[in-house]
Motif scaffolding. Structure first.
Motif, mmCIF file in Angstrom:
data_model
loop_
_atom_site.group_PDB
_atom_site.id
_atom_site.type_symbol
_atom_site.label_atom_id
_atom_site.label_comp_id
_atom_site.label_asym_id
_atom_site.label_seq_id
_atom_site.Cartn_x
_atom_site.Cartn_y
_atom_site.Cartn_z
ATOM 1 N N SER A 1 1.511 -1.083 -0.710
ATOM 2 C CA SER A 1 1.848 -0.189 0.422
ATOM 3 C C SER A 1 2.038 1.249 -0.055
ATOM 4 O O SER A 1 1.650 2.199 0.627
ATOM 5 C CB SER A 1 3.093 -0.722 1.145
ATOM 6 O OG SER A 1 4.216 -0.567 0.318
ATOM 7 N N GLU A 2 2.619 1.362 -1.296
ATOM 8 C CA GLU A 2 2.739 2.724 -1.848
ATOM 9 C C GLU A 2 1.346 3.315 -2.105
ATOM 10 O O GLU A 2 1.066 4.474 -1.818
ATOM 11 C CB GLU A 2 3.532 2.681 -3.168
ATOM 12 C CG GLU A 2 5.010 2.463 -2.963
ATOM 13 C CD GLU A 2 5.609 3.430 -1.942
ATOM 14 O OE1 GLU A 2 5.434 4.645 -2.127
ATOM 15 O OE2 GLU A 2 6.215 2.936 -0.932
ATOM 16 N N TYR A 3 0.488 2.517 -2.703
ATOM 17 C CA TYR A 3 -0.862 2.940 -3.079
ATOM 18 C C TYR A 3 -1.648 3.407 -1.859
ATOM 19 O O TYR A 3 -2.339 4.411 -1.906
ATOM 20 C CB TYR A 3 -1.566 1.752 -3.766
ATOM 21 C CG TYR A 3 -3.073 1.886 -3.883
ATOM 22 C CD1 TYR A 3 -3.641 2.680 -4.894
ATOM 23 C CD2 TYR A 3 -3.915 1.205 -2.999
ATOM 24 C CE1 TYR A 3 -5.024 2.780 -4.974
ATOM 25 C CE2 TYR A 3 -5.281 1.304 -3.096
ATOM 26 C CZ TYR A 3 -5.842 2.097 -4.098
ATOM 27 O OH TYR A 3 -7.204 2.198 -4.178
ATOM 28 N N GLN A 4 -1.443 2.663 -0.743
ATOM 29 C CA GLN A 4 -2.212 3.038 0.456
ATOM 30 C C GLN A 4 -1.793 4.411 0.973
ATOM 31 O O GLN A 4 -2.550 5.114 1.609
ATOM 32 C CB GLN A 4 -2.033 1.970 1.546
ATOM 33 C CG GLN A 4 -2.925 0.744 1.291
ATOM 34 C CD GLN A 4 -2.506 -0.473 2.084
ATOM 35 O OE1 GLN A 4 -1.384 -0.485 2.595
ATOM 36 N NE2 GLN A 4 -3.389 -1.456 2.160
ATOM 37 N N LYS A 5 -0.524 4.769 0.632
ATOM 38 C CA LYS A 5 -0.080 6.110 1.091
ATOM 39 C C LYS A 5 -0.791 7.209 0.302
ATOM 40 O O LYS A 5 -1.205 8.226 0.852
ATOM 41 C CB LYS A 5 1.432 6.260 0.918
ATOM 42 C CG LYS A 5 2.191 5.469 1.998
ATOM 43 C CD LYS A 5 3.675 5.525 1.717
ATOM 44 C CE LYS A 5 4.406 4.522 2.610
ATOM 45 N NZ LYS A 5 5.748 4.261 2.108
ATOM 46 N N ALA B 1 4.408 -4.552 -2.317
ATOM 47 C CA ALA B 1 5.159 -3.284 -2.324
ATOM 48 C C ALA B 1 4.323 -2.166 -2.957
ATOM 49 O O ALA B 1 4.191 -1.057 -2.404
ATOM 50 C CB ALA B 1 6.467 -3.482 -3.087
ATOM 51 N N VAL B 2 3.728 -2.507 -4.130
ATOM 52 C CA VAL B 2 2.894 -1.503 -4.810
ATOM 53 C C VAL B 2 1.719 -1.090 -3.912
ATOM 54 O O VAL B 2 1.396 0.096 -3.779
ATOM 55 C CB VAL B 2 2.384 -2.068 -6.142
ATOM 56 C CG1 VAL B 2 1.370 -1.112 -6.769
ATOM 57 C CG2 VAL B 2 3.549 -2.280 -7.091
ATOM 58 N N TYR C 1 -5.266 -3.583 -10.088
ATOM 59 C CA TYR C 1 -3.851 -3.784 -10.416
ATOM 60 C C TYR C 1 -3.661 -4.975 -11.361
ATOM 61 O O TYR C 1 -2.973 -4.887 -12.353
ATOM 62 C CB TYR C 1 -3.083 -4.016 -9.101
ATOM 63 C CG TYR C 1 -1.613 -4.264 -9.307
ATOM 64 C CD1 TYR C 1 -0.741 -3.186 -9.490
ATOM 65 C CD2 TYR C 1 -1.090 -5.561 -9.322
ATOM 66 C CE1 TYR C 1 0.597 -3.400 -9.671
ATOM 67 C CE2 TYR C 1 0.242 -5.789 -9.503
ATOM 68 C CZ TYR C 1 1.120 -4.694 -9.683
ATOM 69 O OH TYR C 1 2.450 -4.918 -9.861
ATOM 70 N N THR D 1 -1.872 7.484 -7.181
ATOM 71 C CA THR D 1 -1.225 6.241 -7.647
ATOM 72 C C THR D 1 -2.125 5.517 -8.629
ATOM 73 O O THR D 1 -1.692 5.036 -9.672
ATOM 74 C CB THR D 1 -0.946 5.347 -6.444
ATOM 75 O OG1 THR D 1 -0.262 6.100 -5.457
ATOM 76 C CG2 THR D 1 -0.070 4.154 -6.864
ATOM 77 N N ARG E 1 5.907 -8.100 -4.975
ATOM 78 C CA ARG E 1 5.801 -6.896 -5.831
ATOM 79 C C ARG E 1 4.465 -6.185 -5.564
ATOM 80 O O ARG E 1 4.414 -4.973 -5.341
ATOM 81 C CB ARG E 1 5.893 -7.342 -7.278
ATOM 82 C CG ARG E 1 5.833 -6.191 -8.257
ATOM 83 C CD ARG E 1 6.012 -6.732 -9.672
ATOM 84 N NE ARG E 1 5.769 -5.681 -10.642
ATOM 85 C CZ ARG E 1 5.774 -5.894 -11.946
ATOM 86 N NH1 ARG E 1 6.020 -7.098 -12.419
ATOM 87 N NH2 ARG E 1 5.535 -4.908 -12.789
#
Lengths: 289, 378
Positions: free
Chosen positions: B321-325, B318-319, A254, B330, B315
């Motif tokens: 946590s989305e990525y882990q889904k 947040a990213v 990232y 992603t 930030r």
């Protein structure tokens, strides 16, 4: 009638005779009765007194305290400095008989000049036997008493009692005045210079202290600022470590992306790319191997 | 000197003359023939008188007045005698009664001897036996010393530390015992002046200059009054010193500039110190301001850095946590989006390395030329 005519002139003559055989001595005076120049009686107390008309005469002397001022004297005390002195005396004629004998018909004037020379001599003698400092500053009462006693002893032969002798001026002679003024001026100048120098000293000290305080205050503030910055940086690191530590591999990915985005901003860079890169997977074919 | 009787005796002589004149007037009116005899007697009397009195008494004048009164002299009647006596009585009472004002006191001498002190009001001193002198007692008189009464340097006095000081003062006095005052001192004004000056010089000679000029003036004045009073009392003078006005004690005019310069220097010193204080206050205030600014800037930095860090971290979180889904998708998406953005902004040269068989990009160097050409083409 004859008697009656004579009564008046006789009475008149009698009155004249009576009047010329008495005399009055007031509180202010003393009197001598002289018979052909010889003293026959001394009248010291005020009141009425008698004399023989025609052959005796009355001489009156002032019985009040008389004054005598000496002119200024230059005297030389022990330490050879010169001083200008002027004294005055207060005296009284106490023994009119002696007084008359001493001064004769000259009266007060003669007495004054005698006393004047006595006083001068005595003043010179007494003040010449001490140091000038004793005359100038120390209690003069003793010196004045000494002069009085000496003068009184000499004046006794005149029938005069010297009651008091006082020094008025005891000054430096005029030629020394300039030097004294010069010294006074010099002393004042010293004081003035000292005053100004102290002022400058104090001012400089205050300014220097102020400058030092300024440096201290500012550097202290800078120190605190650095501490604050350090705390801020530390906190930033802690925050990042906490957040990125959750998935290190993803963080690398990232953060790299974000670094590319930031570092390749603008059109100042040229990239030479190979179509083999992953990005161009679908540039040649829709289905990559 | 000889026979010079003062006081009432001169008057007595005159009065005798008056009586004589009355007598002279009386004779001629009564007996004409005997006038010459009387004249002779009178003349003889006059001569005798001249011898007696040494010719200094104005008797002769009165005698001749008597003669002048003869030819047309008034007739001697009881009325004339009465009138004469009355006139004499009036004159006598005028000479004997006197008034004393409230501010005065009188001294009466009985045949030259002090008898009493008269009080305010009407007083009686039967002339010629009692004579009197009236003195104003309560009025305050002044003697000035040092104000150029004997040349310019009268007020210059020597101090104990051998400096010279210029002094003016005033002695205010009145009479507290008129009898003593009249009979003791021959010249009171001169005596007070001399005693005052002597006392002042004595006191000044025992003191240093600096205290005379300022703080000790009150003390000097009271000491001076004491000393003058003491000396005058030792003369038994009947004088009371009311007060001493210490008007001036200055440095002599020859050195006054130097004294003023000292005062100026004191002011200057004060000024320098004040200026330094002002400078110090200004500088220190500036420094405190600067310190505050530095601290505020640092605090600002702290806030900014921490906030930015927290923002960035949240930030990322947040990213993440989305990525882990859905990690693969992603990841792909993020990569592609980034590359799209990055490559959209830069100059790109795509070289196929396979066509040259290992030769790579070398033939196309230098790259700068290449860039310029491409720039030119664009």
């Amino acid at each position: 009638m004859r008697k009656s005519t004579l009564i008046l002139p006789i009475a008149f003559v009698a009155v004249i005779v009576a009047l010329s055989s008495v005399f009055v001595v007031t509180e202010k005076e003393k009197a001598l009765v002289l018979q052909f120049g010889k003293v026959v009686a001394v009248k010291e107390d005020p009141g009425l007194a008698f004399k023989i008309p025609l052959i005796q005469e009355v001489v009156k002397y002032d019985d009040r305290i008389l004054s005598l001022d000496t002119p200024e004297l230059q005297i030389t005390p022990l330490d050879d400095r010169r001083l200008v002195v002027d004294a005055f005396a207060r005296y009284r004629i106490t023994d009119v008989n002696k007084f008359r004998q001493a001064v004769g018909a000259g009266g007060i004037r003669t007495a004054q000049s005698r006393l004047d020379s006595i006083l001068r001599a005595q003043t010179r003698e007494v003040l010449g036997s001490v140091n000038s400092n004793d005359i100038l500053s120390v209690d003069r009462a003793a010196l004045m008493k000494k002069i009085r006693d000496g003068a009184a002893a000499k004046a006794r032969s005149l029938g005069v009692t010297i009651i008091d002798v006082r020094l008025k001026r005891t000054d430096l002679p005029p030629e020394n005045l300039k030097a004294t003024f010069g010294r006074m001026r010099a002393e004042r100048q010293r004081e003035a210079t000292d005053e100004r120098a102290r002022g400058a000293e104090a001012a400089q000290r205050v300014r220097a202290q102020a400058d030092r305080t300024v440096v201290e205050l500012v550097s202290d503030a800078k120190r605190q600022a650095e501490i604050i910055r350090g705390e801020a940086d530390a906190k930033r690191n802690a925050i990042f470590a906490k957040a990125y530590g959750e998935d290190q591999e993803f963080f690398q990915f990232y953060r790299s992306l974000s670094a590319y985005r930031n570092s390749l901003k603008g059109n100042n860079s040229t990239m030479v790319l190979s179509p083999d890169s992953e990005f161009f997977n679908y540039l040649k074919t829709a289905t990559p191997e | 000197m000889a026979g010079n009787n003062g006081g009432p005796w001169g008057g007595g002589g005159n009065n005798g003359g008056d009586d004589n004149r009355g007598g002279g007037g009386k004779r001629p009116g009564q007996d004409g023939p005997q006038i010459p005899e009387l004249e002779e007697i009178v003349k003889k009397g006059q001569e005798q008188l001249r011898v007696l009195m040494g010719g200094g008494r104005g008797r002769g004048g009165n005698g001749s007045g008597g003669q002048g009164g003869q030819p047309g002299g008034p007739a001697l009647t009881k009325g004339t005698i009465g009138l004469g006596l009355l006139a004499a009585a009036v004159v006598w009472s005028f000479a004997s009664f006197y008034t004393v004002k409230p501010e005065e006191q009188s001294v009466e001498l009985f045949l030259g001897k002090y008898s009493q002190t008269g009080n305010p009001g009407l007083n009686f001193a039967p002339w010629p036996v009692v004579s009197k002198e009236v003195v104003i007692v309560t009025r305050e008189r002044t003697v000035d010393i040092g104000v150029g009464n004997r040349g310019g340097d009268a007020g210059l006095m020597l101090t104990g530390d051998e400096n010279i000081v210029d002094i003016d003062f005033q002695v205010v006095w009145n009479i507290n015992d008129p009898a003593k005052f009249l009979f003791t001192l021959e010249n009171p004004d001169l005596t007070i002046q001399a005693v005052s000056e002597s006392a002042m010089r004595e006191i000044i000679a025992q003191s240093n200059l600096a205290p005379i000029l300022n703080r000790d003036r009150g003390a000097i004045a009271s000491k001076l009054q004491e000393l003058i009073q003491f000396t005058l009392d030792s003369y038994d003078s009947g004088i009371n010193i009311v007060r001493v006005n210490f008007d001036r004690a200055d440095p002599p005019k020859e050195v006054i500039a130097a004294f003023l310069d000292v005062q100026a220097a004191e002011q200057e010193r004060d000024q320098l110190e004040k200026e330094a204080d002002a400078y110090a206050n200004k500088k220190q205030a500036e420094a405190r301001g600067q310190s505050a600014q530095i601290l505020q800037v640092a605090e600002g930095y702290r806030a900014r850095v921490v906030n930015e860090a927290e923002g960035e971290a949240s930030r990322f979180t947040a990213v993440l946590s989305e990525y882990q889904k859905a990690p693969d998708v992603t990841r792909q998406r993020l990569y592609l989006e980034t590359m799209e953005e990055v490559l959209g902004n830069v100059d790109k040269i795509i070289l196929d390395s396979n066509t040259q068989g290992g030769q790579g990009v070398v033939p196309y160097l230098p790259l700068n030329e290449l860039r310029r050409n491409s720039g030119g083409n664009n």
